[in-house]
Design a protein around this motif. Structure first.
Motif: not given
Length: 189
Positions: A22-35
């Motif tokens: 989850g932390a990795h997704a929060l830091m590196y995903k650009r699209d909020p829906r994807s995150t």
């Protein structure tokens, strides 16, 4: 049946792996829906969710490309233009303290930094708008205007009229207006 200690270890492992993904997704995903989706998957499906994120949620192709580009950027050849020695001395005197920035700009743009260009800080609309309108009126080849806010008020109408007049006299006009900052206003122009 699992003992109470085993359940706590299972829960801790699930939270650690889910938190890591989850932390990795929060830091590196650009699209909020994807995150949001990857956060839900990571914490909803014990152990499988984080594994799915690490397997399918990280864009490894883009990361490899960025890594390759960064390695290539360090080995860029020097720019392929030659400056008049007089201009080179003037440039070095004027921007000697920005040598590294100038080198990067020379290599990226492949255009030399030439004398005669100036930057004048203008602190508000009362200072900036008359100078901008004057520059638009004097443009001979092209105008590129980027703006966050472009309201349909007196100032916006002045700019629209000046840009239209420039286009009428054969100047290429490009305007980029932010979709949120100009929402509802730009369509009237």
């Amino acid at each position: 049946m699992l003992s109470e200690m085993a359940w706590w270890l299972y829960l801790a492992g699930w939270l650690v792996l889910g938190g890591w993904a989850g932390a990795h997704a929060l830091m590196y995903k650009r699209d909020p829906r994807s995150t949001t989706i990857w956060l839900l998957v990571s914490f909803t499906f014990p152990f499988v969710g984080p594994w799915l994120y690490w397997r399918f949620g990280i864009n490894r192709i883009e990361r490899r490309k960025l890594h390759r580009l960064s390695r290539r950027a360090h080995g860029l050849p020097p720019p392929d233009f030659v400056l008049d020695p007089k201009h080179e001395r003037q440039r070095d005197k004027a921007v000697g303290h920005l040598t590294n920035l100038r080198t990067v700009a020379d290599r990226v743009t492949r255009m030399p930094l030439l004398p005669g260009n100036t930057v004048v800080p203008l602190h508000n609309g009362e200072q900036a708008y008359p100078r901008m309108l004057e520059a638009i009126a004097g443009a001979e080849r092209s105008i590129t205007l980027a703006s966050y806010v472009f309201d349909w008020d007196e100032v916006g109408q002045n700019f629209t009229d000046a840009l239209a007049a420039a286009a009428d006299r054969g100047v290429r006009v490009h305007a980029l207006v932010d979709g949120i900052g100009g929402m509802g206003h730009f369509s009237r122009m």
